[in-house]
Design an enzyme around this catalytic site. Structure first.
Site, short mmCIF file in Angstrom:
data_model
loop_
_atom_site.label_atom_id
_atom_site.label_comp_id
_atom_site.label_asym_id
_atom_site.label_seq_id
_atom_site.Cartn_x
_atom_site.Cartn_y
_atom_site.Cartn_z
N MET A 41 -78.07 -12.45 -28.53
CA MET A 41 -77.41 -13.17 -27.45
C MET A 41 -76.86 -12.19 -26.42
O MET A 41 -75.97 -12.52 -25.63
CB MET A 41 -76.30 -14.05 -28.00
CG MET A 41 -76.86 -15.14 -28.94
SD MET A 41 -75.78 -16.55 -29.13
CE MET A 41 -74.36 -15.82 -29.86
N GLY A 42 -77.38 -10.96 -26.44
CA GLY A 42 -76.96 -9.97 -25.45
C GLY A 42 -75.62 -9.34 -25.79
O GLY A 42 -75.18 -9.39 -26.92
N ALA A 43 -75.00 -8.74 -24.75
CA ALA A 43 -73.79 -7.92 -24.96
C ALA A 43 -74.10 -6.93 -26.09
O ALA A 43 -73.38 -6.82 -27.09
CB ALA A 43 -72.57 -8.79 -25.28
N LEU A 44 -75.19 -6.22 -25.89
CA LEU A 44 -75.76 -5.41 -26.97
C LEU A 44 -74.88 -4.22 -27.35
O LEU A 44 -74.21 -3.63 -26.51
CB LEU A 44 -77.14 -4.91 -26.55
CG LEU A 44 -78.17 -6.00 -26.21
CD1 LEU A 44 -79.50 -5.36 -25.84
CD2 LEU A 44 -78.36 -6.98 -27.37
N HIS A 48 -77.05 -4.18 -32.77
CA HIS A 48 -78.32 -4.74 -32.30
C HIS A 48 -79.39 -3.64 -32.27
O HIS A 48 -80.54 -3.86 -32.64
CB HIS A 48 -78.18 -5.29 -30.88
CG HIS A 48 -77.22 -6.44 -30.74
ND1 HIS A 48 -76.04 -6.32 -30.06
CD2 HIS A 48 -77.29 -7.71 -31.18
CE1 HIS A 48 -75.41 -7.48 -30.08
NE2 HIS A 48 -76.13 -8.35 -30.75
N GLN A 72 -75.84 -23.59 -30.27
CA GLN A 72 -75.21 -23.10 -31.50
C GLN A 72 -73.71 -22.88 -31.33
O GLN A 72 -73.05 -22.41 -32.24
CB GLN A 72 -75.91 -21.85 -32.03
CG GLN A 72 -75.68 -20.59 -31.20
CD GLN A 72 -76.56 -19.45 -31.69
OE1 GLN A 72 -77.77 -19.48 -31.56
NE2 GLN A 72 -75.94 -18.44 -32.29
N LEU A 196 -69.54 -4.05 -36.19
CA LEU A 196 -69.77 -4.13 -34.74
C LEU A 196 -70.15 -5.55 -34.37
O LEU A 196 -70.91 -6.21 -35.08
CB LEU A 196 -70.88 -3.16 -34.33
CG LEU A 196 -70.62 -1.68 -34.60
CD1 LEU A 196 -71.72 -0.83 -33.97
CD2 LEU A 196 -69.26 -1.22 -34.07
N SER A 197 -69.60 -6.02 -33.27
CA SER A 197 -69.88 -7.39 -32.82
C SER A 197 -69.65 -7.46 -31.31
O SER A 197 -68.76 -6.78 -30.78
CB SER A 197 -68.93 -8.37 -33.52
OG SER A 197 -68.92 -9.60 -32.84
N ARG A 199 -68.28 -9.71 -29.85
CA ARG A 199 -66.94 -10.27 -29.66
C ARG A 199 -65.85 -9.19 -29.68
O ARG A 199 -64.75 -9.42 -29.17
CB ARG A 199 -66.63 -11.30 -30.74
CG ARG A 199 -67.43 -12.56 -30.59
CD ARG A 199 -67.47 -13.35 -31.89
NE ARG A 199 -68.51 -14.36 -31.82
CZ ARG A 199 -68.28 -15.64 -31.57
NH1 ARG A 199 -67.07 -16.06 -31.39
NH2 ARG A 199 -69.27 -16.50 -31.50
P1 AMP Z 1 -76.00 -11.83 -31.81
O1 AMP Z 1 -76.32 -11.25 -30.48
O2 AMP Z 1 -74.56 -11.74 -32.18
O3 AMP Z 1 -76.59 -13.19 -32.02
O4 AMP Z 1 -76.73 -10.89 -32.86
C1 AMP Z 1 -78.10 -10.67 -32.80
C2 AMP Z 1 -78.55 -10.05 -34.09
O5 AMP Z 1 -77.88 -8.81 -34.28
C3 AMP Z 1 -78.21 -10.93 -35.30
O6 AMP Z 1 -79.29 -10.91 -36.22
C4 AMP Z 1 -77.00 -10.26 -35.86
O7 AMP Z 1 -76.83 -10.47 -37.24
C5 AMP Z 1 -77.32 -8.80 -35.57
N1 AMP Z 1 -76.09 -8.01 -35.58
C6 AMP Z 1 -74.94 -8.28 -34.93
N2 AMP Z 1 -74.00 -7.38 -35.23
C7 AMP Z 1 -74.57 -6.51 -36.10
C8 AMP Z 1 -74.10 -5.34 -36.80
N3 AMP Z 1 -72.86 -4.90 -36.66
N4 AMP Z 1 -74.96 -4.71 -37.62
C9 AMP Z 1 -76.23 -5.16 -37.78
N5 AMP Z 1 -76.73 -6.25 -37.15
C10 AMP Z 1 -75.91 -6.92 -36.33
#
Ligand code: AMP
Length: 293
Positions: A41-44, A48, A72, A196-197, A199
Protein backbone atom coordinates in the site's frame (compact mmCIF):
# COMPACT_ATOMS: atom_id res chain seq x y z
CA UNK A 1 10.79 -5.65 -26.40
CA UNK A 2 13.09 -8.65 -25.75
CA UNK A 3 12.23 -10.37 -22.50
CA UNK A 4 15.64 -9.84 -20.91
CA UNK A 5 15.63 -6.05 -21.31
CA UNK A 6 13.78 -5.14 -18.13
CA UNK A 7 15.95 -7.43 -16.03
CA UNK A 8 19.29 -6.34 -17.43
CA UNK A 9 18.73 -2.63 -17.50
CA UNK A 10 16.72 -2.56 -14.27
CA UNK A 11 14.89 0.56 -15.35
CA UNK A 12 11.76 0.94 -13.29
CA UNK A 13 8.78 0.65 -15.61
CA UNK A 14 5.66 2.32 -14.23
CA UNK A 15 2.09 1.36 -15.20
CA UNK A 16 -1.26 2.66 -14.08
CA UNK A 17 -3.68 0.70 -16.22
CA UNK A 18 -4.33 -2.99 -16.62
CA UNK A 19 -4.03 -3.16 -20.40
CA UNK A 20 -0.56 -1.63 -20.49
CA UNK A 21 0.89 -3.74 -17.70
CA UNK A 22 -0.54 -6.93 -19.21
CA UNK A 23 0.96 -5.98 -22.56
CA UNK A 24 4.36 -5.51 -20.91
CA UNK A 25 4.08 -8.81 -19.06
CA UNK A 26 3.00 -10.88 -22.07
CA UNK A 27 6.56 -11.71 -23.25
CA UNK A 28 7.35 -12.98 -19.75
CA UNK A 29 4.26 -15.21 -19.64
CA UNK A 30 4.97 -16.47 -23.17
CA UNK A 31 8.57 -17.39 -22.37
CA UNK A 32 7.57 -18.95 -19.01
CA UNK A 33 9.70 -16.52 -17.02
CA UNK A 34 9.05 -16.45 -13.28
CA UNK A 35 7.10 -13.35 -12.31
CA UNK A 36 7.19 -12.31 -8.65
CA UNK A 37 4.55 -10.05 -7.15
CA UNK A 38 4.99 -7.84 -4.08
CA UNK A 39 1.67 -6.18 -3.19
CA UNK A 40 1.96 -3.06 -1.01
CA UNK A 41 0.00 0.00 0.00
CA UNK A 42 3.03 2.24 -0.47
CA UNK A 43 4.77 4.42 2.12
CA UNK A 44 7.55 1.94 1.54
CA UNK A 45 10.20 1.08 4.11
CA UNK A 46 12.94 -1.51 4.51
CA UNK A 47 10.35 -4.15 5.45
CA UNK A 48 8.75 -3.87 2.01
CA UNK A 49 12.20 -3.78 0.44
CA UNK A 50 13.12 -7.08 2.11
CA UNK A 51 10.19 -8.65 0.22
CA UNK A 52 11.40 -7.08 -3.02
CA UNK A 53 14.96 -8.31 -2.43
CA UNK A 54 13.84 -11.88 -1.85
CA UNK A 55 11.57 -11.73 -4.90
CA UNK A 56 14.44 -10.42 -7.03
CA UNK A 57 16.59 -13.36 -5.97
CA UNK A 58 13.94 -15.93 -6.80
CA UNK A 59 12.20 -14.49 -9.87
CA UNK A 60 13.03 -13.31 -13.40
CA UNK A 61 10.98 -10.14 -13.10
CA UNK A 62 9.40 -8.46 -10.08
CA UNK A 63 6.23 -6.37 -10.00
CA UNK A 64 5.56 -4.21 -6.96
CA UNK A 65 2.03 -2.87 -6.66
CA UNK A 66 1.23 0.30 -4.76
CA UNK A 67 -2.47 0.56 -4.01
CA UNK A 68 -4.15 1.82 -0.85
CA UNK A 69 -7.08 -0.55 -1.00
CA UNK A 70 -10.20 1.20 0.33
CA UNK A 71 -12.16 -2.04 0.77
CA UNK A 72 -9.83 -3.33 3.48
CA UNK A 73 -10.27 -0.26 5.69
CA UNK A 74 -13.24 -0.43 8.00
CA UNK A 75 -12.48 3.03 9.35
CA UNK A 76 -12.53 5.96 6.90
CA UNK A 77 -10.29 8.06 9.19
CA UNK A 78 -7.65 5.34 9.02
CA UNK A 79 -7.92 5.30 5.21
CA UNK A 80 -7.64 9.10 4.99
CA UNK A 81 -4.66 9.17 7.36
CA UNK A 82 -2.82 6.35 5.62
CA UNK A 83 0.55 7.82 4.57
CA UNK A 84 1.01 8.38 0.83
CA UNK A 85 4.60 9.04 -0.27
CA UNK A 86 4.65 8.10 -3.93
CA UNK A 87 7.76 10.07 -4.98
CA UNK A 88 9.88 8.60 -2.19
CA UNK A 89 8.44 5.15 -2.96
CA UNK A 90 9.48 5.39 -6.61
CA UNK A 91 12.97 6.57 -5.65
CA UNK A 92 13.33 3.64 -3.25
CA UNK A 93 12.15 1.15 -5.88
CA UNK A 94 14.55 2.58 -8.46
CA UNK A 95 17.41 2.32 -5.96
CA UNK A 96 16.56 -1.36 -5.43
CA UNK A 97 16.38 -2.12 -9.16
CA UNK A 98 12.71 -3.01 -9.04
CA UNK A 99 11.56 -3.94 -12.56
CA UNK A 100 7.92 -2.90 -12.67
CA UNK A 101 5.65 -0.84 -10.43
CA UNK A 102 1.88 -0.91 -10.86
CA UNK A 103 -0.01 2.04 -9.37
CA UNK A 104 -3.63 1.68 -10.42
CA UNK A 105 -6.53 3.95 -9.47
CA UNK A 106 -9.46 2.68 -7.41
CA UNK A 107 -11.62 2.71 -10.58
CA UNK A 108 -9.06 0.57 -12.42
CA UNK A 109 -9.03 -2.07 -9.68
CA UNK A 110 -12.77 -1.95 -9.02
CA UNK A 111 -14.57 -1.03 -12.24
CA UNK A 112 -18.34 -0.51 -12.10
CA UNK A 113 -19.04 -4.12 -13.11
CA UNK A 114 -16.62 -5.58 -10.54
CA UNK A 115 -18.10 -8.50 -8.62
CA UNK A 116 -16.73 -9.60 -5.27
CA UNK A 117 -15.00 -12.98 -5.31
CA UNK A 118 -16.69 -15.84 -3.52
CA UNK A 119 -14.51 -17.33 -0.82
CA UNK A 120 -15.35 -18.67 2.61
CA UNK A 121 -12.68 -17.49 5.01
CA UNK A 122 -14.31 -18.63 8.20
CA UNK A 123 -13.18 -19.32 10.86
CA UNK A 124 -9.84 -17.62 10.16
CA UNK A 125 -11.42 -14.23 9.42
CA UNK A 126 -13.51 -14.38 12.61
CA UNK A 127 -10.67 -14.03 15.09
CA UNK A 128 -8.14 -11.33 16.02
CA UNK A 129 -7.99 -8.78 13.13
CA UNK A 130 -11.29 -10.18 11.86
CA UNK A 131 -13.07 -9.25 15.10
CA UNK A 132 -11.68 -5.73 15.26
CA UNK A 133 -11.72 -4.92 11.54
CA UNK A 134 -14.99 -6.27 10.13
CA UNK A 135 -14.75 -6.78 6.35
CA UNK A 136 -10.97 -6.28 6.36
CA UNK A 137 -10.06 -9.74 5.11
CA UNK A 138 -12.80 -9.78 2.50
CA UNK A 139 -11.16 -6.61 1.16
CA UNK A 140 -7.71 -8.18 1.29
CA UNK A 141 -8.89 -11.38 -0.44
CA UNK A 142 -10.54 -9.35 -3.21
CA UNK A 143 -7.63 -7.02 -3.92
CA UNK A 144 -5.04 -9.76 -3.79
CA UNK A 145 -6.95 -12.10 -6.09
CA UNK A 146 -7.56 -9.17 -8.44
CA UNK A 147 -3.78 -8.56 -8.63
CA UNK A 148 -3.11 -12.28 -9.03
CA UNK A 149 -5.42 -12.30 -12.06
CA UNK A 150 -3.96 -9.14 -13.59
CA UNK A 151 -0.27 -9.95 -13.06
CA UNK A 152 -0.44 -13.78 -13.17
CA UNK A 153 2.64 -14.21 -10.96
CA UNK A 154 4.09 -17.61 -10.11
CA UNK A 155 5.18 -16.32 -6.71
CA UNK A 156 3.72 -13.65 -4.44
CA UNK A 157 5.55 -12.29 -1.41
CA UNK A 158 3.83 -11.37 1.86
CA UNK A 159 5.30 -10.28 5.19
CA UNK A 160 4.84 -12.53 8.20
CA UNK A 161 4.26 -9.29 10.09
CA UNK A 162 0.68 -9.62 8.84
CA UNK A 163 0.48 -13.21 9.99
CA UNK A 164 -3.28 -13.62 9.69
CA UNK A 165 -3.19 -12.02 6.24
CA UNK A 166 -0.74 -14.66 4.98
CA UNK A 167 -3.13 -17.41 6.13
CA UNK A 168 -6.10 -15.69 4.49
CA UNK A 169 -4.24 -15.12 1.22
CA UNK A 170 -3.12 -18.77 1.10
CA UNK A 171 -6.71 -19.89 1.67
CA UNK A 172 -8.02 -17.48 -0.99
CA UNK A 173 -5.55 -18.75 -3.60
CA UNK A 174 -6.45 -22.34 -2.66
CA UNK A 175 -10.22 -21.83 -2.92
CA UNK A 176 -9.98 -19.93 -6.22
CA UNK A 177 -7.48 -22.44 -7.63
CA UNK A 178 -5.02 -19.68 -8.47
CA UNK A 179 -1.66 -21.11 -9.56
CA UNK A 180 0.48 -18.91 -7.35
CA UNK A 181 2.91 -19.80 -4.59
CA UNK A 182 2.54 -17.63 -1.49
CA UNK A 183 5.97 -16.89 -0.03
CA UNK A 184 5.98 -15.62 3.58
CA UNK A 185 8.91 -13.34 4.48
CA UNK A 186 10.28 -12.71 7.99
CA UNK A 187 9.41 -9.47 9.80
CA UNK A 188 12.01 -6.73 9.63
CA UNK A 189 12.39 -4.75 12.87
CA UNK A 190 13.93 -1.52 14.11
CA UNK A 191 16.86 -1.83 16.53
CA UNK A 192 14.48 -1.67 19.52
CA UNK A 193 12.46 -4.56 18.11
CA UNK A 194 9.51 -2.53 16.81
CA UNK A 195 8.28 -4.10 13.56
CA UNK A 196 8.77 -1.69 10.66
CA UNK A 197 5.43 -0.39 9.45
CA UNK A 198 4.18 2.47 7.28
CA UNK A 199 2.12 3.53 10.29
CA UNK A 200 5.31 4.15 12.31
CA UNK A 201 5.68 7.38 10.30
CA UNK A 202 2.82 8.75 12.41
CA UNK A 203 4.59 8.05 15.73
CA UNK A 204 6.70 10.63 17.62
CA UNK A 205 10.25 9.73 18.73
CA UNK A 206 8.95 9.07 22.22
CA UNK A 207 6.12 6.86 20.93
CA UNK A 208 8.54 4.90 18.73
CA UNK A 209 10.47 3.99 21.87
CA UNK A 210 7.37 3.20 23.92
CA UNK A 211 5.95 0.99 21.17
CA UNK A 212 8.83 -1.45 21.67
CA UNK A 213 6.80 -2.93 24.55
CA UNK A 214 5.01 -4.93 21.84
CA UNK A 215 8.23 -6.72 20.89
CA UNK A 216 9.31 -7.15 24.50
CA UNK A 217 5.97 -8.73 25.36
CA UNK A 218 6.23 -11.15 22.43
CA UNK A 219 9.77 -12.07 23.45
CA UNK A 220 8.58 -12.67 26.98
CA UNK A 221 6.03 -15.09 25.50
CA UNK A 222 8.86 -16.95 23.80
CA UNK A 223 10.63 -17.34 27.15
CA UNK A 224 7.42 -18.70 28.68
CA UNK A 225 6.74 -21.27 25.94
CA UNK A 226 6.81 -24.81 27.34
CA UNK A 227 7.44 -23.51 30.88
CA UNK A 228 3.75 -23.18 31.54
CA UNK A 229 0.48 -23.58 29.59
CA UNK A 230 -0.35 -21.19 26.69
CA UNK A 231 -3.30 -19.93 28.75
CA UNK A 232 -1.07 -19.04 31.70
CA UNK A 233 1.62 -17.60 29.41
CA UNK A 234 -1.02 -15.35 27.85
CA UNK A 235 -2.11 -14.03 31.25
CA UNK A 236 1.50 -13.33 32.21
CA UNK A 237 2.14 -11.56 28.90
CA UNK A 238 -0.96 -9.39 29.37
CA UNK A 239 0.15 -8.46 32.90
CA UNK A 240 3.63 -7.61 31.56
CA UNK A 241 2.11 -5.45 28.80
CA UNK A 242 -0.19 -3.57 31.20
CA UNK A 243 2.60 -1.44 32.71
CA UNK A 244 2.90 0.91 29.75
CA UNK A 245 1.07 3.67 27.92
CA UNK A 246 -0.12 1.63 24.93
CA UNK A 247 -3.69 0.37 24.83
CA UNK A 248 -4.02 -3.35 24.18
CA UNK A 249 -6.68 -4.36 21.68
CA UNK A 250 -5.98 -8.08 21.63
CA UNK A 251 -3.25 -10.53 22.49
CA UNK A 252 -3.67 -14.19 21.65
CA UNK A 253 -1.63 -17.37 21.43
CA UNK A 254 -2.80 -19.39 18.45
CA UNK A 255 -2.36 -22.48 16.34
CA UNK A 256 -0.51 -21.29 13.18
CA UNK A 257 -2.86 -23.06 10.77
CA UNK A 258 -6.34 -22.78 12.26
CA UNK A 259 -5.59 -19.54 14.18
CA UNK A 260 -7.57 -21.02 17.08
CA UNK A 261 -6.54 -19.98 20.59
CA UNK A 262 -4.36 -22.51 22.38
CA UNK A 263 -5.03 -23.08 26.06
CA UNK A 264 -3.40 -26.25 27.25
CA UNK A 265 -0.84 -27.45 24.75
CA UNK A 266 1.90 -25.89 22.67
CA UNK A 267 2.06 -27.01 19.04
CA UNK A 268 4.83 -26.52 16.45
CA UNK A 269 4.63 -22.98 15.13
CA UNK A 270 2.53 -21.68 18.05
CA UNK A 271 2.33 -17.93 17.43
CA UNK A 272 1.45 -14.97 19.64
CA UNK A 273 -0.43 -12.17 17.85
CA UNK A 274 -0.98 -8.68 19.22
CA UNK A 275 -2.71 -5.42 18.29
CA UNK A 276 -2.34 -2.25 20.33
CA UNK A 277 -2.90 1.47 20.00
CA UNK A 278 0.02 3.81 20.50
CA UNK A 279 -1.88 7.08 20.72
CA UNK A 280 -4.04 7.14 17.60
CA UNK A 281 -1.92 4.64 15.71
CA UNK A 282 -2.92 0.99 15.61
CA UNK A 283 0.05 -1.39 15.52
CA UNK A 284 0.06 -5.16 14.99
CA UNK A 285 2.80 -7.72 15.41
CA UNK A 286 3.31 -11.41 16.09
CA UNK A 287 6.03 -13.89 16.98
CA UNK A 288 6.48 -17.61 16.61
CA UNK A 289 6.86 -18.85 20.20
CA UNK A 290 7.58 -22.49 19.33
CA UNK A 291 9.68 -23.47 16.28
CA UNK A 292 7.66 -24.95 13.45
CA UNK A 293 9.68 -28.06 12.68
P1 AMP B 1 1.47 -2.95 3.46
O1 AMP B 1 2.00 -1.90 2.54
O2 AMP B 1 1.45 -2.55 4.89
O3 AMP B 1 0.18 -3.55 2.99
O4 AMP B 1 2.53 -4.13 3.39
C1 AMP B 1 2.86 -4.74 2.19
C2 AMP B 1 3.59 -6.02 2.47
O5 AMP B 1 4.78 -5.74 3.20
C3 AMP B 1 2.75 -6.98 3.33
O6 AMP B 1 2.92 -8.30 2.86
C4 AMP B 1 3.35 -6.80 4.69
O7 AMP B 1 3.20 -7.93 5.52
C5 AMP B 1 4.81 -6.57 4.33
N1 AMP B 1 5.49 -5.90 5.44
C6 AMP B 1 5.09 -4.79 6.09
N2 AMP B 1 5.92 -4.51 7.09
C7 AMP B 1 6.89 -5.46 7.08
C8 AMP B 1 8.05 -5.73 7.88
N3 AMP B 1 8.37 -4.95 8.91
N4 AMP B 1 8.80 -6.80 7.58
C9 AMP B 1 8.47 -7.61 6.54
N5 AMP B 1 7.39 -7.41 5.75
C10 AMP B 1 6.61 -6.36 6.02
Amino acid sequence: MPVCDIKEHSILERFEDINSIRKALKPFWDSKKIIGLVPTMGALHEGHISLLKQAKQECDVVVVTIFVNPTQFNNSGDLDNYPRTIDEDLALLRGENCDIVFIPSVEEVYPKDYENIKVDLSPMDEVMEGVHRPGHFEGVANVVSRFFKIIEPQKAYFGRKDFQQVTVVEETARQLNLPVEIVPVETLRASNGLALSSRNKRLSGDELEKASIIYRTLNYGKELAHQTSPKDALEKMKAYFENNSLELEYLDIVDPNSLESLNQYWVPGTTACIAAFCGEVRLIDNMELVPND
